[in-house]
Design a protein around this motif. Structure first.
Motif, PDB file in Angstrom:
ATOM      1  N   ALA A   1       1.035  -1.202   0.114  1.00 21.21           N
ATOM      2  CA  ALA A   1       0.002  -0.043   0.504  1.00 21.21           C
ATOM      3  C   ALA A   1       0.539   1.056  -0.027  1.00 21.21           C
ATOM      4  N   LEU A   2       2.235   0.948   0.535  1.00 24.43           N
ATOM      5  CA  LEU A   2       2.704   2.057   0.056  1.00 24.43           C
ATOM      6  C   LEU A   2       3.861   2.612  -0.267  1.00 24.43           C
ATOM      7  N   GLY A   3       3.242   0.796  -1.178  1.00 23.69           N
ATOM      8  CA  GLY A   3       4.447   1.028  -2.322  1.00 23.69           C
ATOM      9  C   GLY A   3       6.041   1.338  -2.439  1.00 23.69           C
ATOM     10  N   ILE A   4       6.731  -0.121  -0.623  1.00 25.77           N
ATOM     11  CA  ILE A   4       8.052   0.000  -0.858  1.00 25.77           C
ATOM     12  C   ILE A   4       7.882  -1.144  -0.302  1.00 25.77           C
ATOM     13  N   GLU A   5       9.070  -1.830  -0.268  1.00 32.49           N
ATOM     14  CA  GLU A   5       9.721  -3.032  -0.084  1.00 32.49           C
ATOM     15  C   GLU A   5       8.913  -3.370   1.314  1.00 32.49           C
ATOM     16  N   ALA A   6       8.650  -4.827   1.855  1.00 32.56           N
ATOM     17  CA  ALA A   6       8.513  -5.042   2.764  1.00 32.56           C
ATOM     18  C   ALA A   6       9.643  -4.773   4.298  1.00 32.56           C
ATOM     19  N   ALA A   7      11.038  -4.998   3.723  1.00 38.06           N
ATOM     20  CA  ALA A   7      11.686  -4.911   4.303  1.00 38.06           C
ATOM     21  C   ALA A   7      12.071  -3.452   5.140  1.00 38.06           C
ATOM     22  N   SER A   8      11.482  -2.649   4.406  1.00 35.58           N
ATOM     23  CA  SER A   8      12.041  -1.490   4.763  1.00 35.58           C
ATOM     24  C   SER A   8      11.555  -0.950   5.371  1.00 35.58           C
ATOM     25  N   LEU A   9       9.775  -1.343   5.795  1.00 36.01           N
ATOM     26  CA  LEU A   9       9.310  -0.871   6.935  1.00 36.01           C
ATOM     27  C   LEU A   9       9.829  -1.117   8.223  1.00 36.01           C
ATOM     28  N   TYR A  10      10.706  -2.101   8.546  1.00 34.64           N
ATOM     29  CA  TYR A  10      11.223  -2.449   9.977  1.00 34.64           C
ATOM     30  C   TYR A  10      12.207  -1.043  10.319  1.00 34.64           C
ATOM     31  N   SER A  11      12.537   0.103   8.992  1.00 38.54           N
ATOM     32  CA  SER A  11      13.520   1.059   9.100  1.00 38.54           C
ATOM     33  C   SER A  11      12.644   2.210  10.259  1.00 38.54           C
ATOM     34  N   HIS A  12      11.139   1.904  10.392  1.00 32.59           N
ATOM     35  CA  HIS A  12      10.669   2.274  10.699  1.00 32.59           C
ATOM     36  C   HIS A  12       9.217   2.379  11.790  1.00 32.59           C
ATOM     37  N   ILE A  13       9.652   1.343  11.727  1.00 35.23           N
ATOM     38  CA  ILE A  13       8.451  -0.295  13.326  1.00 35.23           C
ATOM     39  C   ILE A  13       8.967  -0.610  13.206  1.00 35.23           C
ATOM     40  N   ARG A  14       8.882  -1.088  14.402  1.00 39.84           N
ATOM     41  CA  ARG A  14       9.322  -2.753  14.995  1.00 39.84           C
ATOM     42  C   ARG A  14       8.406  -3.864  14.302  1.00 39.84           C
ATOM     43  N   SER A  15       7.644  -3.676  14.298  1.00 45.04           N
ATOM     44  CA  SER A  15       6.107  -4.789  14.161  1.00 45.04           C
ATOM     45  C   SER A  15       4.886  -4.371  14.163  1.00 45.04           C
ATOM     46  N   LYS A  16       4.378  -4.929  13.341  1.00 45.92           N
ATOM     47  CA  LYS A  16       2.333  -4.955  13.194  1.00 45.92           C
ATOM     48  C   LYS A  16       1.530  -3.892  14.337  1.00 45.92           C
ATOM     49  N   GLU A  17       2.750  -5.270  15.670  1.00 45.31           N
ATOM     50  CA  GLU A  17       1.496  -4.360  17.080  1.00 45.31           C
ATOM     51  C   GLU A  17       2.256  -2.982  17.323  1.00 45.31           C
ATOM     52  N   GLU A  18       2.991  -2.565  17.077  1.00 47.08           N
ATOM     53  CA  GLU A  18       3.833  -1.054  17.288  1.00 47.08           C
ATOM     54  C   GLU A  18       2.732  -0.755  17.402  1.00 47.08           C
ATOM     55  N   ILE A  19       2.526  -1.163  15.894  1.00 46.53           N
ATOM     56  CA  ILE A  19       1.647   0.252  15.059  1.00 46.53           C
ATOM     57  C   ILE A  19      -0.315   0.528  16.155  1.00 46.53           C
ATOM     58  N   LEU A  20      -0.580  -1.034  16.279  1.00 52.29           N
ATOM     59  CA  LEU A  20      -1.783  -1.356  17.230  1.00 52.29           C
ATOM     60  C   LEU A  20      -1.428  -0.909  18.049  1.00 52.29           C
ATOM     61  N   GLN A  21      -0.552  -0.744  18.909  1.00 53.57           N
ATOM     62  CA  GLN A  21      -0.364   0.144  19.764  1.00 53.57           C
ATOM     63  C   GLN A  21      -0.188   1.673  20.132  1.00 53.57           C
ATOM     64  N   ASN A  22       0.261   2.539  18.868  1.00 55.36           N
ATOM     65  CA  ASN A  22       0.186   3.382  19.060  1.00 55.36           C
ATOM     66  C   ASN A  22      -1.630   4.198  18.904  1.00 55.36           C
ATOM     67  N   ILE A  23      -1.356   2.992  17.777  1.00 57.12           N
ATOM     68  CA  ILE A  23      -3.028   3.359  17.531  1.00 57.12           C
ATOM     69  C   ILE A  23      -3.897   3.655  19.099  1.00 57.12           C
ATOM     70  N   CYS A  24      -4.261   2.108  19.189  1.00 58.59           N
ATOM     71  CA  CYS A  24      -5.040   2.254  20.683  1.00 58.59           C
ATOM     72  C   CYS A  24      -4.025   2.875  21.479  1.00 58.59           C
ATOM     73  N   PHE A  25      -3.031   3.550  22.264  1.00 60.47           N
ATOM     74  CA  PHE A  25      -2.590   3.522  23.441  1.00 60.47           C
ATOM     75  C   PHE A  25      -2.651   5.801  23.078  1.00 60.47           C
ATOM     76  N   ARG A  26      -3.053   6.086  21.664  1.00 60.70           N
ATOM     77  CA  ARG A  26      -3.284   7.243  20.902  1.00 60.70           C
ATOM     78  C   ARG A  26      -4.518   7.948  21.301  1.00 60.70           C
ATOM     79  N   MET A  27      -5.009   7.086  20.678  1.00 64.20           N
ATOM     80  CA  MET A  27      -6.588   7.192  21.259  1.00 64.20           C
ATOM     81  C   MET A  27      -7.459   7.379  22.553  1.00 64.20           C
ATOM     82  N   ALA A  28      -6.670   6.798  23.565  1.00 60.51           N
ATOM     83  CA  ALA A  28      -6.915   6.361  24.516  1.00 60.51           C
ATOM     84  C   ALA A  28      -6.614   7.772  25.257  1.00 60.51           C
TER      85      ALA A  28
END
Length: 194
Positions: A36-63
């Motif tokens: 969806a971002l138009g990048i290689e999957a491996a490149s994502l790891y330079s921005h985030i540690r894991s998929k769950e890290e994003i979920l944590q960010n969303i849930c706790f930011r909203m909380a």
């Protein structure tokens, strides 16, 4: 450089939020996000540690957003229980509508958090809901509200409010505050002693 990294991280989170909302957290892969971002999957790891890290960010930011809105509406306010409940409802709707995609993920995908984040999230949820129960308890004690089960009433109120992200349109004819006030009026009409 740092600004670009933060910008890309935010872009990753927004894309993931949209995918989590559409497909669900479990059905969204890192590969899906990268595509969806138009990048290689491996490149994502330079921005985030894991998929769950994003979920944590969303849930706790909203909380934090929900707590901040609730605190702003109620801190130092000394009105009646009805007025407090109305303010809490409007604040809740304003928080939901600030980012409806993140709200959708927050309400439906938090169960995928792993420990210790899941327990922390549940504790925050209980604390937030506790404020609604306290207001209901106050209204019962003052004779403003009909005899009710506080927990059942709180769950009913929040269940009604939490669907707003499904139909709210920022360009609609009513603002988030107006919608919140109308919902508060309907709910309070059912709670108040006649």
């Amino acid at each position: 450089m740092n600004g670009r990294v933060l910008s890309k991280k935010k872009q990753v989170e927004q894309t993931a939020t949209s995918l989590f909302q559409q497909r669900g957290y479990a059905a969204t892969s890192m590969r899906d996000m990268a595509q969806a971002l138009g990048i290689e999957a491996a490149s994502l790891y330079s921005h985030i540690r894991s998929k769950e890290e994003i979920l944590q960010n969303i849930c706790f930011r909203m909380a934090r957003l929900f707590f901040a809105a609730q605190d702003e509406a109620l801190s130092g306010f000394t009105g009646t229980a009805s007025e407090k409940l109305s303010r809490a409802i409007v604040a809740h709707i304003k928080a939901i509508t600030e980012d409806t995609s993140a709200s959708a993920v927050f309400f439906s995908e938090w169960r995928h958090l792993s420990e210790p984040h899941l327990s922390e999230f549940k504790e925050m949820q209980a604390r937030y809901e506790g404020t609604f129960r306290e207001i209901l308890h106050e209204g019962l004690g003052s004779g403003e509200f009909v005899d009710l089960d506080e927990k059942f009433a709180m769950l009913t109120i929040l269940s009604a409010l939490n669907w707003t992200h499904q139909w709210f349109k920022p360009s609609g004819r009513m603002s988030a505050e107006e919608i919140g006030q109308r919902l508060a009026d309907v709910i309070l009409n059912g709670l108040r002693k006649k």
